[in-house]
Design a protein around this motif. Sequence first.
Motif, PDB file in Angstrom:
ATOM      1  N   MET A   1      -4.839 -41.509  16.741  1.00 13.75           N
ATOM      2  CA  MET A   1      -5.995 -41.447  17.609  1.00 13.75           C
ATOM      3  C   MET A   1      -7.232 -41.305  16.736  1.00 13.75           C
ATOM      4  SD  MET A   1      -6.947 -38.745  20.612  1.00 13.75           S
ATOM      5  CE  MET A   1      -6.185 -39.587  21.962  1.00 13.75           C
ATOM      6  N   ALA A   2      -8.284 -41.998  17.098  1.00 14.20           N
ATOM      7  CA  ALA A   2      -9.533 -41.972  16.346  1.00 14.20           C
ATOM      8  C   ALA A   2     -10.208 -40.608  16.491  1.00 14.20           C
ATOM      9  CB  ALA A   2     -10.462 -43.068  16.848  1.00 14.20           C
ATOM     10  N   PRO A   3     -10.885 -40.153  15.435  1.00 14.27           N
ATOM     11  CA  PRO A   3     -11.652 -38.907  15.556  1.00 14.27           C
ATOM     12  C   PRO A   3     -12.632 -39.023  16.726  1.00 14.27           C
ATOM     13  CG  PRO A   3     -11.550 -39.610  13.262  1.00 14.27           C
ATOM     14  CD  PRO A   3     -10.952 -40.724  14.093  1.00 14.27           C
ATOM     15  N   ASN A   4     -12.800 -37.956  17.434  1.00 17.20           N
ATOM     16  CA  ASN A   4     -13.636 -37.861  18.637  1.00 17.20           C
ATOM     17  C   ASN A   4     -13.064 -38.648  19.824  1.00 17.20           C
ATOM     18  OD1 ASN A   4     -15.647 -36.110  17.566  1.00 17.20           O
ATOM     19  ND2 ASN A   4     -16.483 -37.856  16.439  1.00 17.20           N
ATOM     20  N   GLY A   5     -11.885 -39.238  19.655  1.00 17.77           N
ATOM     21  CA  GLY A   5     -11.218 -39.890  20.782  1.00 17.77           C
ATOM     22  C   GLY A   5     -10.761 -38.840  21.778  1.00 17.77           C
ATOM     23  N   ARG A   6     -10.539 -39.271  22.979  1.00 19.98           N
ATOM     24  CA  ARG A   6     -10.147 -38.329  24.022  1.00 19.98           C
ATOM     25  C   ARG A   6      -8.848 -38.762  24.687  1.00 19.98           C
ATOM     26  NH1 ARG A   6     -15.224 -38.275  23.035  1.00 19.98           N
ATOM     27  NH2 ARG A   6     -16.545 -36.468  23.379  1.00 19.98           N
ATOM     28  N   ILE A   7      -8.143 -37.762  25.140  1.00 17.58           N
ATOM     29  CA  ILE A   7      -6.938 -37.996  25.923  1.00 17.58           C
ATOM     30  C   ILE A   7      -7.053 -37.173  27.199  1.00 17.58           C
ATOM     31  CG2 ILE A   7      -5.640 -36.180  24.732  1.00 17.58           C
ATOM     32  CD1 ILE A   7      -3.133 -37.958  25.120  1.00 17.58           C
ATOM     33  N   ILE A   8      -6.673 -37.793  28.284  1.00 19.61           N
ATOM     34  CA  ILE A   8      -6.677 -37.118  29.580  1.00 19.61           C
ATOM     35  C   ILE A   8      -5.229 -37.031  30.038  1.00 19.61           C
ATOM     36  CG2 ILE A   8      -7.399 -37.244  31.993  1.00 19.61           C
ATOM     37  CD1 ILE A   8      -9.761 -38.981  31.017  1.00 19.61           C
ATOM     38  N   PHE A   9      -4.812 -35.859  30.448  1.00 17.74           N
ATOM     39  CA  PHE A   9      -3.463 -35.769  31.001  1.00 17.74           C
ATOM     40  C   PHE A   9      -3.437 -34.891  32.236  1.00 17.74           C
ATOM     41  CE2 PHE A   9      -3.427 -32.452  27.735  1.00 17.74           C
ATOM     42  CZ  PHE A   9      -2.794 -31.393  28.346  1.00 17.74           C
ATOM     43  N   ILE A  10      -2.489 -35.223  33.084  1.00 22.80           N
ATOM     44  CA  ILE A  10      -2.253 -34.480  34.316  1.00 22.80           C
ATOM     45  C   ILE A  10      -0.765 -34.150  34.329  1.00 22.80           C
ATOM     46  CG2 ILE A  10      -2.340 -34.509  36.838  1.00 22.80           C
ATOM     47  CD1 ILE A  10      -4.463 -36.764  36.557  1.00 22.80           C
ATOM     48  N   ILE A  11      -0.444 -32.873  34.404  1.00 27.06           N
ATOM     49  CA  ILE A  11       0.954 -32.451  34.390  1.00 27.06           C
ATOM     50  C   ILE A  11       1.197 -31.430  35.491  1.00 27.06           C
ATOM     51  CG2 ILE A  11       1.293 -32.883  31.929  1.00 27.06           C
ATOM     52  CD1 ILE A  11       0.917 -29.855  31.450  1.00 27.06           C
ATOM     53  N   ASN A  12       2.450 -31.301  35.893  1.00 27.53           N
ATOM     54  CA  ASN A  12       2.816 -30.210  36.790  1.00 27.53           C
ATOM     55  C   ASN A  12       2.608 -28.917  36.032  1.00 27.53           C
ATOM     56  OD1 ASN A  12       3.594 -31.774  38.976  1.00 27.53           O
ATOM     57  ND2 ASN A  12       5.698 -31.925  38.293  1.00 27.53           N
ATOM     58  N   ALA A  13       2.099 -27.921  36.730  1.00 24.81           N
ATOM     59  CA  ALA A  13       1.811 -26.644  36.090  1.00 24.81           C
ATOM     60  C   ALA A  13       2.090 -25.528  37.084  1.00 24.81           C
ATOM     61  CB  ALA A  13       0.353 -26.616  35.639  1.00 24.81           C
ATOM     62  N   ARG A  14       1.799 -24.318  36.640  1.00 24.27           N
ATOM     63  CA  ARG A  14       1.958 -23.168  37.526  1.00 24.27           C
ATOM     64  C   ARG A  14       0.772 -22.236  37.365  1.00 24.27           C
ATOM     65  NH1 ARG A  14       4.787 -21.466  32.965  1.00 24.27           N
ATOM     66  NH2 ARG A  14       4.465 -19.264  32.527  1.00 24.27           N
ATOM     67  N   ASN A 143       1.445 -28.311  45.568  1.00 20.35           N
ATOM     68  CA  ASN A 143       1.901 -28.455  44.198  1.00 20.35           C
ATOM     69  C   ASN A 143       0.722 -28.083  43.310  1.00 20.35           C
ATOM     70  OD1 ASN A 143       3.818 -29.174  42.215  1.00 20.35           O
ATOM     71  ND2 ASN A 143       2.819 -31.138  41.938  1.00 20.35           N
ATOM     72  N   VAL A 144       1.011 -27.592  42.136  1.00 21.55           N
ATOM     73  CA  VAL A 144      -0.039 -27.244  41.192  1.00 21.55           C
ATOM     74  C   VAL A 144       0.007 -28.243  40.049  1.00 21.55           C
ATOM     75  CG1 VAL A 144      -0.901 -25.478  39.601  1.00 21.55           C
ATOM     76  CG2 VAL A 144       0.121 -24.795  41.789  1.00 21.55           C
ATOM     77  N   SER A 145      -1.143 -28.829  39.756  1.00 22.21           N
ATOM     78  CA  SER A 145      -1.268 -29.750  38.629  1.00 22.21           C
ATOM     79  C   SER A 145      -2.346 -29.234  37.695  1.00 22.21           C
ATOM     80  CB  SER A 145      -1.643 -31.154  39.099  1.00 22.21           C
ATOM     81  OG  SER A 145      -0.591 -31.734  39.816  1.00 22.21           O
ATOM     82  N   LEU A 146      -2.169 -29.514  36.420  1.00 19.74           N
ATOM     83  CA  LEU A 146      -3.163 -29.170  35.419  1.00 19.74           C
ATOM     84  C   LEU A 146      -3.782 -30.472  34.924  1.00 19.74           C
ATOM     85  CD1 LEU A 146      -3.307 -26.523  32.840  1.00 19.74           C
ATOM     86  CD2 LEU A 146      -3.368 -28.843  31.952  1.00 19.74           C
ATOM     87  N   VAL A 147      -5.107 -30.524  34.943  1.00 24.68           N
ATOM     88  CA  VAL A 147      -5.847 -31.674  34.435  1.00 24.68           C
ATOM     89  C   VAL A 147      -6.572 -31.205  33.180  1.00 24.68           C
ATOM     90  CG1 VAL A 147      -7.662 -33.362  34.906  1.00 24.68           C
ATOM     91  CG2 VAL A 147      -6.186 -32.554  36.773  1.00 24.68           C
ATOM     92  N   ALA A 148      -6.420 -31.965  32.100  1.00 25.08           N
ATOM     93  CA  ALA A 148      -7.077 -31.586  30.851  1.00 25.08           C
ATOM     94  C   ALA A 148      -7.642 -32.815  30.157  1.00 25.08           C
ATOM     95  CB  ALA A 148      -6.095 -30.871  29.925  1.00 25.08           C
ATOM     96  N   VAL A 149      -8.776 -32.601  29.519  1.00 21.34           N
ATOM     97  CA  VAL A 149      -9.372 -33.605  28.652  1.00 21.34           C
ATOM     98  C   VAL A 149      -9.440 -32.980  27.264  1.00 21.34           C
ATOM     99  CG1 VAL A 149     -11.384 -35.043  28.140  1.00 21.34           C
ATOM    100  CG2 VAL A 149     -10.762 -34.557  30.533  1.00 21.34           C
ATOM    101  N   LEU A 150      -8.759 -33.602  26.324  1.00 20.38           N
ATOM    102  CA  LEU A 150      -8.746 -33.122  24.947  1.00 20.38           C
ATOM    103  C   LEU A 150      -9.498 -34.098  24.058  1.00 20.38           C
ATOM    104  CD1 LEU A 150      -4.994 -32.068  24.593  1.00 20.38           C
ATOM    105  CD2 LEU A 150      -6.900 -30.733  25.491  1.00 20.38           C
ATOM    106  N   LYS A 151     -10.222 -33.555  23.103  1.00 15.81           N
ATOM    107  CA  LYS A 151     -10.986 -34.380  22.160  1.00 15.81           C
ATOM    108  C   LYS A 151     -10.380 -34.196  20.775  1.00 15.81           C
ATOM    109  CE  LYS A 151     -15.644 -34.855  20.264  1.00 15.81           C
ATOM    110  NZ  LYS A 151     -17.005 -34.297  20.309  1.00 15.81           N
TER     111      LYS A 151
END
Length: 156
Positions: A1-14, A143-151
Amino acid sequence: MAPNGRIIFIINARKSDDPIGKESIYFWELLSKAISYLVSQGLIDEEKLDSFNAPIHTPSQDEVEELVKKEGSFTIEFIELLDIDLVGVWSSPEAKAKNVRAFSEPLISHQFGDKNVMDKLYDKVTQMVIEDYKMQKPETMKNVSLVAVLKKKETH
């Protein structure tokens, strides 16, 4: 992944700190009960049940944040837990049971049998979801989902 690139993920969470609370294991509890029922009916060999292990973990927001910090390659730009109203997402208990089948059958079919056995298993799951809907069990409604944006951090 390129520096400063971002990833978005949505997962089941609690939300809770309890890793084996109802919000974390509802679907797997349904499957466990349905498999046990088929064992009692002689459709699945008890040895297959006894030898099956599916380690599943539904993380909390704190656990995800800690893991991202510990791994060190990313910063968290956004992270939030969302309550998903499943009644609107799945219009019926049968639709919810189909979702359970979609994610779990590839994981368990090699252990428990052919299509006929899987059909019986998920018929039982469907019956149980219908009953849980009738009783309006909270775990069937949300249901509980976690949404995250990581850089990605820049490396020097």
